[in-house]
Design a protein around this motif. Sequence first.
Motif, short mmCIF file in Angstrom:
data_model
loop_
_atom_site.label_atom_id
_atom_site.label_comp_id
_atom_site.label_asym_id
_atom_site.label_seq_id
_atom_site.Cartn_x
_atom_site.Cartn_y
_atom_site.Cartn_z
N ILE A 1 0.93 -1.26 -0.04
CA ILE A 1 0.05 0.07 -0.22
C ILE A 1 0.88 1.27 -0.12
O ILE A 1 0.62 2.25 -0.66
CB ILE A 1 -1.06 -0.03 1.17
N GLU A 2 2.17 1.19 0.68
CA GLU A 2 2.88 2.44 0.65
C GLU A 2 3.76 2.56 -0.63
O GLU A 2 3.57 3.84 -0.95
CB GLU A 2 4.16 1.98 1.78
N ALA A 3 3.67 1.74 -1.32
CA ALA A 3 4.35 1.84 -2.52
C ALA A 3 3.05 2.15 -3.64
O ALA A 3 3.40 3.20 -4.71
CB ALA A 3 4.78 0.26 -3.22
N MET A 4 2.24 1.78 -3.49
CA MET A 4 0.94 2.27 -4.38
C MET A 4 0.37 3.59 -4.09
O MET A 4 0.15 4.11 -5.12
CB MET A 4 -0.13 1.31 -4.14
N ILE A 5 0.95 4.20 -2.79
CA ILE A 5 0.60 5.53 -2.68
C ILE A 5 1.56 6.50 -3.35
O ILE A 5 1.34 7.34 -3.90
CB ILE A 5 0.64 5.92 -1.28
N ASP A 6 2.73 5.96 -3.56
CA ASP A 6 4.07 6.69 -4.32
C ASP A 6 3.91 6.60 -5.64
O ASP A 6 4.57 7.28 -6.44
CB ASP A 6 5.34 5.98 -3.80
#
Length: 272
Positions: free
Chosen positions: A95-100
């Motif tokens: 999810i962290e990577a998807m936000i970026d």
Amino acid sequence: MFRRTSPVIPGFGLTLGYTLVYLSLLVLIPLGAMFVHAAQLTWDQFWTIITAPRVVAALKLSFGTAFVAALINGVIGSLLAWVLVRYRFPGRKIIEAMIDLPFALPTAVAGIALTALYAPNGMIGKLAAELGIKIAYTPLGITLALTFVTLPFVVRTLQPVLADIPREVEEAAACLGAKPLQIARHVLLPALLPAWLTGFSLAFARGVGEYGSVIFIAGNMPMKTEILPLLIMVKLDQYDYHGATAIGVLMLLVSFVLLLAINLLQRRISHG
């Protein structure tokens, strides 16, 4: 007599000089050149350009959709930041990577992907069309694209602030009898609101000037779904440099006034 103390990090004059030169080359000189070029117009000519119905419609659309997208991300981004900071669960790094992802993905690619999904013959657009909802080639589609590209600003602005708020403060308030809503209002909100306004203003500023992700899903119909950055490009393609710079100055002034108001509100809240 007061004794002058030397700075901890020497070289203030040199670093300040580099900073001013850097800002001048990248920001002040280009903006100054735009104002100088626009100054070649008389006031009547300038007023005629910026009050043209097509320009006013594009102005309302660009700033209106950017404001709505920033508000949506203000709510959704706050929830995402809260979940990512306060909870540990499988898939959190994904999810962290998807936000970026909007930071790394070219905006034109994002616009093409969104159009393919939300066009009337797209996977989601087809389902929405059956319900009588048209997403692509409408202001709704523009807002959707701006929401996608501006999501990281609110999340990444709130995350470090949330991480710095000790949980013991919330637990102490709960032990004193405060209800969850009271804890959110009197403990969390005062600490988060300045950061939230910062994230909101960053998302709003990015949305106002966004071009690549919008032109595909907007449809670019004058008076309906034409944004200001696209109108500036149209003026440049027509070699109407005076018209393009006049619209650019208008866009810059309106953005400056709105961001100044947000910053003043943020400062008032921080010192209040």
